[in-house]
Write an enzyme that holds these catalytic residues in place. Structure first.
Site, short mmCIF file in Angstrom:
data_model
loop_
_atom_site.label_atom_id
_atom_site.label_comp_id
_atom_site.label_asym_id
_atom_site.label_seq_id
_atom_site.Cartn_x
_atom_site.Cartn_y
_atom_site.Cartn_z
N GLN A 46 -7.46 -9.05 -8.68
CA GLN A 46 -7.60 -7.60 -8.58
C GLN A 46 -8.71 -7.19 -7.62
O GLN A 46 -9.52 -8.00 -7.20
CB GLN A 46 -7.88 -7.01 -9.97
CG GLN A 46 -9.11 -7.62 -10.65
CD GLN A 46 -9.03 -7.61 -12.17
OE1 GLN A 46 -8.33 -6.78 -12.75
NE2 GLN A 46 -9.74 -8.51 -12.82
N HIS A 61 -17.39 0.41 -26.51
CA HIS A 61 -17.67 -0.95 -27.01
C HIS A 61 -18.06 -0.96 -28.49
O HIS A 61 -17.70 -1.87 -29.23
CB HIS A 61 -18.74 -1.62 -26.14
CG HIS A 61 -18.24 -1.92 -24.75
ND1 HIS A 61 -18.88 -1.50 -23.62
CD2 HIS A 61 -17.11 -2.55 -24.34
CE1 HIS A 61 -18.18 -1.89 -22.55
NE2 HIS A 61 -17.11 -2.52 -22.96
N ASP A 77 -16.99 -7.98 -18.88
CA ASP A 77 -18.28 -7.32 -18.66
C ASP A 77 -19.28 -7.66 -19.76
O ASP A 77 -20.49 -7.50 -19.58
CB ASP A 77 -18.09 -5.80 -18.55
CG ASP A 77 -17.28 -5.24 -19.72
OD1 ASP A 77 -17.81 -5.19 -20.84
OD2 ASP A 77 -16.11 -4.88 -19.50
N ASP A 105 -5.98 -17.49 -19.24
CA ASP A 105 -5.04 -16.42 -19.52
C ASP A 105 -5.02 -16.20 -21.04
O ASP A 105 -4.74 -17.14 -21.80
CB ASP A 105 -3.67 -16.86 -19.00
CG ASP A 105 -2.56 -15.91 -19.39
OD1 ASP A 105 -2.86 -14.79 -19.83
OD2 ASP A 105 -1.39 -16.30 -19.26
N ASP A 111 -9.72 -6.31 -25.28
CA ASP A 111 -10.44 -5.38 -24.41
C ASP A 111 -9.85 -5.51 -23.00
O ASP A 111 -10.47 -6.05 -22.10
CB ASP A 111 -11.93 -5.75 -24.43
CG ASP A 111 -12.78 -4.75 -23.66
OD1 ASP A 111 -12.22 -3.77 -23.14
OD2 ASP A 111 -14.00 -4.97 -23.58
N SER A 112 -8.65 -4.98 -22.86
CA SER A 112 -7.89 -5.20 -21.62
C SER A 112 -7.98 -4.02 -20.67
O SER A 112 -8.44 -2.94 -21.04
CB SER A 112 -6.41 -5.40 -21.99
OG SER A 112 -5.90 -4.18 -22.47
N THR A 113 -7.49 -4.22 -19.47
CA THR A 113 -7.26 -3.11 -18.56
C THR A 113 -5.95 -2.42 -18.96
O THR A 113 -5.32 -2.81 -19.95
CB THR A 113 -7.16 -3.63 -17.10
OG1 THR A 113 -6.22 -4.71 -17.08
CG2 THR A 113 -8.49 -4.13 -16.60
N ASP A 114 -5.53 -1.42 -18.21
CA ASP A 114 -4.28 -0.73 -18.51
C ASP A 114 -3.09 -1.69 -18.36
O ASP A 114 -3.18 -2.67 -17.62
CB ASP A 114 -4.08 0.47 -17.56
CG ASP A 114 -5.15 1.54 -17.76
OD1 ASP A 114 -5.83 1.50 -18.80
OD2 ASP A 114 -5.29 2.41 -16.88
N1 AG3 Z 1 -11.13 -1.68 -20.87
C1 AG3 Z 1 -10.26 -0.52 -21.02
C2 AG3 Z 1 -10.33 0.47 -19.96
C3 AG3 Z 1 -9.15 1.30 -19.81
C4 AG3 Z 1 -9.41 2.31 -18.79
N2 AG3 Z 1 -8.24 2.95 -18.34
C5 AG3 Z 1 -8.19 4.17 -17.82
N3 AG3 Z 1 -9.26 4.87 -17.71
N4 AG3 Z 1 -7.04 4.59 -17.44
C6 AG3 Z 1 -12.39 -1.51 -20.32
C7 AG3 Z 1 -13.20 -2.73 -20.28
C8 AG3 Z 1 -14.53 -2.48 -20.80
N5 AG3 Z 1 -15.06 -3.61 -21.45
#
Ligand code: AG3
Length: 274
Positions: free
Chosen positions: A31, A62, A86, A137, A155-158
């Site tokens: 990414q 968090h 993070d 993974d 704790d994922s991204t979208d």
């Molecule tokens: N994890 C989720 C963030 C999602 C943000 N998405 C959005 N704003 N569309 C964040 C990682 C932090 N540890």
């Protein structure tokens, strides 16, 4: 010259934050990674153009990711964090005195390295002797660990790009198998107002695996118009009930906020069919 970062929330809505300076930018194997310095939010981690966390408001997200499941569990000892390179979720998990070990499984080692350099107030947690960092993974990792964890935090991204598998039925099923008897998972589950379809889909998928599934919410200012959801899946215990309170050095989580975060307005109950 003024520099503004724009994040599109939907095809018709965007938010902007003024950028003082770009501290870091790179393309990793998985990414685009950026760290921006902003006057409003402090240092801000951006992955593939989406703000993930900021120094100013990260405590809200968090604390809720960690203290809701850990406080709802009577005796959380072994915890797995999937994603969250993070270190913010791990930092909060470590505040619970019963916790003996935290495994972090993060796909992108560059996220860990960049946060170590630019977001030390989060990533210092990864140096703790109770923490084991795995670059792997999450889908594959969880499949190989059965009956090991009291709590799993996703704790994922979208659900676009590298984390898509973390929203799938096979993944939640592996999580269920990776948990001990009283175990539960919490997954970040997107903004209810702007992504109702996604929120419902995540909720339904989790509830097809876990007998108890509950949605809770928090106001995270930097995420799509503040309102953010989390989905808890549990083998039996009700995640809305506090059984082992979090330490008192929290700024958003409290037993009252815990209980209140599960109260949903009728339009959301209708959406989820609860
Ligand atoms: N994890 C989720 C963030 C999602 C943000 N998405 C959005 N704003 N569309 C964040 C990682 C932090 N540890």
């Amino acid at each position: 010259m003024e520099m503004w970062f724009t994040e599109k929330h939907t095809d018709y809505l965007a938010a902007q934050v003024k950028v003082r300076r770009t501290l870091h930018r790179e393309k990793s194997r998985y990414q685009d990674i950026a760290v921006l310095d902003t006057d409003e939010f402090g240092r801000t981690l951006v992955l593939d153009g989406i703000i993930q966390t900021t120094e100013k408001d990260e405590f809200i997200y968090h604390e809720m990711m960690a203290h809701v499941p850990l406080s709802a569990h009577p005796d959380p000892r072994r915890v797995l964090v999937v994603g969250g390179g993070d270190g913010g979720s791990v930092r909060e998990v470590l505040k619970h005195p019963t916790v003996e070990s935290v495994d972090l499984v993060e796909l992108d080692e560059r996220v860990i390295a960049v946060c170590r350099e630019f977001l030390p107030s989060l990533s210092h947690s990864l140096q703790d002797s109770r923490v084991r960092v795995n670059i792997d993974d999450g889908v594959r990792y969880v499949k190989e660990h059965e009956g090991e964890y009291d709590v799993i935090i996703i704790d994922s991204t979208d659900p676009i790009g590298p984390s898509i598998g973390l929203f799938s039925l096979p993944f939640y099923s592996s999580c269920e198998r990776a948990l001990k008897d009283q175990g539960m998972i919490v997954a970040q589950s997107e903004p209810p107002f702007f992504q109702p379809g996604l929120v419902r889909e995540i909720f339904n998928t989790v509830s097809s695996v876990f007998p108890v599934t509950r949605l809770f919410r928090a106001t995270v200012p930097v995420y799509s118009c503040w309102d953010w959801s989390f989905t808890a899946g549990s083998k039996g215990l009700d995640p809305s009930q506090v059984r082992s309170p979090a330490p008192w050095n929290t700024r958003y989580w409290s037993p009252e906020m815990h209980a209140a975060s599960f109260v949903l307005p009728p339009f959301l109950k209708d959406l989820l069919g609860t």
